[in-house]
Enzyme design. Structure first.
Site, PDB file in Angstrom:
ATOM      1  N   TYR A  17       3.726   9.519 -11.275  1.00 30.92           N
ATOM      2  CA  TYR A  17       2.729   8.723 -10.544  1.00 30.92           C
ATOM      3  C   TYR A  17       2.001   7.801 -11.524  1.00 30.92           C
ATOM      4  CZ  TYR A  17      -1.020   7.584  -7.253  1.00 30.92           C
ATOM      5  OH  TYR A  17      -1.900   6.910  -6.432  1.00 30.92           O
ATOM      6  N   ASN A  58       0.801  -1.224   0.000  1.00 31.46           N
ATOM      7  CA  ASN A  58       0.000   0.000   0.000  1.00 31.46           C
ATOM      8  C   ASN A  58       0.838   1.281   0.000  1.00 31.46           C
ATOM      9  OD1 ASN A  58      -2.537   1.676   0.791  1.00 31.46           O
ATOM     10  ND2 ASN A  58      -1.035   2.086   2.408  1.00 31.46           N
TER      11      ASN A  58
HETATM   12  P1  NAP Z   1      -1.366   8.478   2.318  1.00 32.54           P
HETATM   13  O1  NAP Z   1      -2.580   9.029   2.966  1.00 32.54           O
HETATM   14  O2  NAP Z   1      -0.301   9.424   1.904  1.00 32.54           O
HETATM   15  O3  NAP Z   1      -0.744   7.338   3.230  1.00 32.54           O
HETATM   16  C1  NAP Z   1       0.370   6.612   2.731  1.00 32.54           C
HETATM   17  C2  NAP Z   1       1.234   6.152   3.875  1.00 32.54           C
HETATM   18  O4  NAP Z   1       2.419   5.554   3.312  1.00 32.54           O
HETATM   19  C3  NAP Z   1       1.699   7.296   4.765  1.00 32.54           C
HETATM   20  O5  NAP Z   1       1.611   6.935   6.123  1.00 32.54           O
HETATM   21  C4  NAP Z   1       3.135   7.490   4.334  1.00 32.54           C
HETATM   22  O6  NAP Z   1       3.947   8.024   5.354  1.00 32.54           O
HETATM   23  C5  NAP Z   1       3.536   6.068   3.993  1.00 32.54           C
HETATM   24  N1  NAP Z   1       4.767   6.039   3.208  1.00 32.54           N
HETATM   25  C6  NAP Z   1       5.236   6.956   2.336  1.00 32.54           C
HETATM   26  N2  NAP Z   1       6.441   6.587   1.873  1.00 32.54           N
HETATM   27  C7  NAP Z   1       6.739   5.409   2.463  1.00 32.54           C
HETATM   28  C8  NAP Z   1       7.843   4.539   2.403  1.00 32.54           C
HETATM   29  N3  NAP Z   1       8.921   4.824   1.653  1.00 32.54           N
HETATM   30  N4  NAP Z   1       7.823   3.399   3.138  1.00 32.54           N
HETATM   31  C9  NAP Z   1       6.758   3.119   3.923  1.00 32.54           C
HETATM   32  N5  NAP Z   1       5.692   3.915   4.048  1.00 32.54           N
HETATM   33  C10 NAP Z   1       5.672   5.049   3.319  1.00 32.54           C
HETATM   34  O7  NAP Z   1      -1.788   7.662   0.999  1.00 32.54           O
HETATM   35  P2  NAP Z   1      -3.192   6.969   0.615  1.00 32.54           P
HETATM   36  O8  NAP Z   1      -4.005   7.954  -0.103  1.00 32.54           O
HETATM   37  O9  NAP Z   1      -3.730   6.251   1.776  1.00 32.54           O
HETATM   38  O10 NAP Z   1      -2.669   5.945  -0.497  1.00 32.54           O
HETATM   39  C11 NAP Z   1      -2.317   4.594  -0.204  1.00 32.54           C
HETATM   40  C12 NAP Z   1      -2.024   3.887  -1.510  1.00 32.54           C
HETATM   41  O11 NAP Z   1      -3.169   3.946  -2.359  1.00 32.54           O
HETATM   42  C13 NAP Z   1      -0.872   4.502  -2.306  1.00 32.54           C
HETATM   43  O12 NAP Z   1      -0.138   3.498  -2.954  1.00 32.54           O
HETATM   44  C14 NAP Z   1      -1.586   5.363  -3.309  1.00 32.54           C
HETATM   45  O13 NAP Z   1      -0.820   5.605  -4.459  1.00 32.54           O
HETATM   46  C15 NAP Z   1      -2.808   4.508  -3.607  1.00 32.54           C
HETATM   47  N6  NAP Z   1      -3.933   5.270  -4.135  1.00 32.54           N
HETATM   48  C16 NAP Z   1      -4.495   6.269  -3.428  1.00 32.54           C
HETATM   49  C17 NAP Z   1      -5.530   6.981  -3.976  1.00 32.54           C
HETATM   50  C18 NAP Z   1      -6.211   8.105  -3.242  1.00 32.54           C
HETATM   51  O14 NAP Z   1      -7.046   8.788  -3.861  1.00 32.54           O
HETATM   52  N7  NAP Z   1      -5.931   8.357  -1.980  1.00 32.54           N
HETATM   53  C19 NAP Z   1      -5.998   6.687  -5.245  1.00 32.54           C
HETATM   54  C20 NAP Z   1      -5.407   5.650  -5.955  1.00 32.54           C
HETATM   55  C21 NAP Z   1      -4.366   4.943  -5.385  1.00 32.54           C
HETATM   56  P3  NAP Z   1       4.262   9.615   5.355  1.00 32.54           P
HETATM   57  O15 NAP Z   1       2.929  10.305   5.304  1.00 32.54           O
HETATM   58  O16 NAP Z   1       5.013   9.817   6.613  1.00 32.54           O
HETATM   59  O17 NAP Z   1       5.057   9.873   4.104  1.00 32.54           O
END
Ligand code: NAP
Length: 254
Positions: free
Chosen positions: A155, A89
């Site tokens: 991305y 994730n």
């Molecule tokens: P988020 O709110 O930014 O949470 C992601 C988490 O991953 C944060 O706690 C972040 O920590 C952590 N992280 C970042 N870099 C890391 C690393 N090198 N090693 C380990 N952990 C790390 O993101 P989210 O929106 O929940 O997204 C989760 C996943 O779903 C991602 O892969 C994203 O691309 C995908 N996704 C999200 C969306 C959306 O609309 N939200 C849509 C499509 C896909 P820090 O905050 O401390 O950096």
């Protein structure tokens, strides 16, 4: 209790989709390893789960560092006894600039987390999954791994890569009873998307425009994705591998 007896490891589980997935998996009976580069965030989620009577523990793990991934995965298996589910994730949005303005370092930063991180975690989970007789790997791709939009080029590239890494690994490990699937969320209200909206000039107008891109008329919630991950992790999905689970409010219908 759709995941009872299973051990699940979720990367980037300190907030957003990862945290929701860790919570739902724990509620469905899994023992959950809550990993994040932000240890305090991971600890808060794990503590909340333990306080609610579930089995969870936090680890700091930066998925871009192979030695750290290898070490933490070994500790997770030593602690919980096995590994059944890996949720790749952790991901970052990276820079939102046109391609010709992006530096090599900005490009590499996104690839390091979103692509190399999935590679490292899959690489170091597979031996444990094989040892346990199979398992489920769930990779967070995106609608941006399926269709284009005029923003965030690295991305898009990274999420397209995750989509195909999923299919290759589904084929490579099918004989080992390891299923590998991708999830493709639309825009979900998480810190990542809030951060994206916040840097736009007219935030509220941009939010409305973003909502309108989803035929259902609003952004998704982290739980909308977490339930998909629970399904793919469970034995209900025992015949599902190499598939793309699109959870996007209709974004990609057009
Ligand atoms: P988020 O709110 O930014 O949470 C992601 C988490 O991953 C944060 O706690 C972040 O920590 C952590 N992280 C970042 N870099 C890391 C690393 N090198 N090693 C380990 N952990 C790390 O993101 P989210 O929106 O929940 O997204 C989760 C996943 O779903 C991602 O892969 C994203 O691309 C995908 N996704 C999200 C969306 C959306 O609309 N939200 C849509 C499509 C896909 P820090 O905050 O401390 O950096």
């Amino acid at each position: 209790m759709r995941l009872s007896e299973k051990v699940a490891l979720v990367t980037g589980a300190g907030k957003g989709i990862g945290a929701a997935t860790a919570r739902r998996m724990a509620q469905e009976g899994a023992k959950v390893a809550v990993l994040d580069v932000d240890l305090a965030a991971a600890q808060a989620v794990a503590q909340e789960l333990v306080d609610a009577g579930y089995q969870a523990r936090a680890w700091r793990c930066d998925v871009t560092r192979e030695a750290e991934v290898q070490q933490v995965f070994a500790e997770v298996v030593a602690h919980f006894g096995r590994l059944d589910v890996l949720v790749n994730n952790a991901g970052i949005a990276g820079v939102n600039k046109p391609t010709h303005e992006i530096s090599e370092a900005e490009w590499d930063a996104v690839m390091a987390v979103n692509v190399k991180g999935v590679f490292f975690c899959t690489k170091h989970a597979v031996p444990y999954l094989k040892k346990g007789g199979g398992g489920s790997i769930i990779n967070l791709s995106s609608i941006y791994g399926l269709v284009g939009a005029p923003d965030s080029p690295p991305y898009h590239a990274s999420k397209g890569a995750v989509r195909l890494m999923t299919k290759t690994d589904a084929l490579l490990y099918a004989a080992d009873r390891i299923r590998v699937n991708s999830i493709h969320p639309g825009f979900i209200a998480t810190p990542m998307v809030e951060g994206y909206l916040h840097q736009l000039p007219e935030e509220e107008k941009a939010r409305k425009a973003l909502e309108a891109l989803h035929p259902l008329g609003h952004l998704g919630e982290p739980d909308d994705i977490a339930w998909g991950a629970v399904y793919l992790a469970s034995d209900e999905a025992k015949f599902v591998t190499g598939s793309e689970l699109v959870i996007d409010g209709g974004y990609t219908c057009r």
